[in-house]
Design a protein around this motif. Structure first.
Motif, PDB file in Angstrom:
ATOM      1  N   GLN A 161       0.890  -1.136   0.109  1.00 60.18           N
ATOM      2  CA  GLN A 161       0.110  -0.079   0.119  1.00 60.18           C
ATOM      3  C   GLN A 161       0.696   1.264  -0.064  1.00 60.18           C
ATOM      4  O   GLN A 161       0.145   2.266  -0.215  1.00 60.18           O
ATOM      5  N   GLY A 162       1.956   1.073   0.180  1.00 61.62           N
ATOM      6  CA  GLY A 162       3.167   2.419   0.330  1.00 61.62           C
ATOM      7  C   GLY A 162       3.185   2.941   1.709  1.00 61.62           C
ATOM      8  O   GLY A 162       2.304   2.907   2.415  1.00 61.62           O
ATOM      9  N   THR A 163       4.178   3.619   1.649  1.00 61.16           N
ATOM     10  CA  THR A 163       4.510   4.439   2.918  1.00 61.16           C
ATOM     11  C   THR A 163       5.277   5.839   2.484  1.00 61.16           C
ATOM     12  O   THR A 163       5.974   5.706   1.636  1.00 61.16           O
ATOM     13  N   GLN A 164       4.960   6.745   3.091  1.00 65.67           N
ATOM     14  CA  GLN A 164       5.104   8.300   2.633  1.00 65.67           C
ATOM     15  C   GLN A 164       6.373   8.438   3.253  1.00 65.67           C
ATOM     16  O   GLN A 164       6.519   8.455   4.512  1.00 65.67           O
ATOM     17  N   VAL A 165       7.478   9.178   2.354  1.00 65.98           N
ATOM     18  CA  VAL A 165       8.558   9.605   2.666  1.00 65.98           C
ATOM     19  C   VAL A 165       8.474  11.012   2.460  1.00 65.98           C
ATOM     20  O   VAL A 165       8.370  11.347   1.438  1.00 65.98           O
ATOM     21  N   THR A 166       8.751  11.918   3.335  1.00 65.96           N
ATOM     22  CA  THR A 166       8.881  13.462   3.065  1.00 65.96           C
ATOM     23  C   THR A 166       9.884  14.228   3.637  1.00 65.96           C
ATOM     24  O   THR A 166      10.434  13.857   4.706  1.00 65.96           O
ATOM     25  N   VAL A 167      10.820  14.595   2.638  1.00 62.20           N
ATOM     26  CA  VAL A 167      12.170  15.254   3.230  1.00 62.20           C
ATOM     27  C   VAL A 167      12.079  16.681   3.014  1.00 62.20           C
ATOM     28  O   VAL A 167      11.644  17.324   2.108  1.00 62.20           O
ATOM     29  N   SER A 168      12.051  17.496   4.008  1.00 64.34           N
ATOM     30  CA  SER A 168      12.087  19.078   4.132  1.00 64.34           C
ATOM     31  C   SER A 168      13.311  19.616   3.518  1.00 64.34           C
ATOM     32  O   SER A 168      14.512  18.899   3.675  1.00 64.34           O
ATOM     33  N   SER A 169      13.138  20.532   3.036  1.00 70.46           N
ATOM     34  CA  SER A 169      14.073  21.161   2.242  1.00 70.46           C
ATOM     35  C   SER A 169      14.608  22.571   3.029  1.00 70.46           C
ATOM     36  O   SER A 169      13.950  22.881   4.384  1.00 70.46           O
TER      37      SER A 169
END
Length: 123
Positions: free
Chosen positions: A115-123
């Protein structure tokens, strides 16, 4: 029937690290290849890495992952891990685990998807 469950996503700063997990369960006799694929909003799915669970030497990384991402295996548990280091904003995406009998990076020809897993990388 095969189920793939991903975990380990989250929010991280540029330069940080995350470790993703993917566990396969059910009829896993044909899940001897497991892969990570990612998809950013509005973009096509992008291959990240594939690994054979029958041969530890068979691991292929996308150019974007080489030197930063490392896949490891727990064959007995039908589980793979993706250690992601030196993350940048370009790595922001939903990361999907996939599995099947084909070892290929050309057409994402996998039989099963998580189902996927969210990866968010802040700039």
């Amino acid at each position: 029937q095969v189920q793939l469950v991903e975990s380990g996503g989250g929010l991280v700063e540029t330069g940080g690290s995350l470790r993703l997990s993917c566990a396969a369960s059910g009829q896993t006799t044909t899940t001897y290849n497991m892969a990570w694929v990612r998809q950013a909003p509005g973009k096509e799915r992008e291959f990240v890495v594939i690994a054979s669970l029958r041969n530890n030497d068979w691991t292929t990384y996308a150019d974007s992952a080489k030197g930063r991402f490392t896949l490891s295996r727990d064959v007995a548990k039908n589980t793979v891990y993706l250690q992601m280091d030196n993350l940048g904003p370009g790595d922001t995406a939903v990361y999907y685990c996939a599995a099947g009998e084909k070892y290929s990076i050309l057409a994402l020809p996998y039989n099963y998807w998580g189902q996927g897993t969210q990866v968010t990388v802040s700039s």
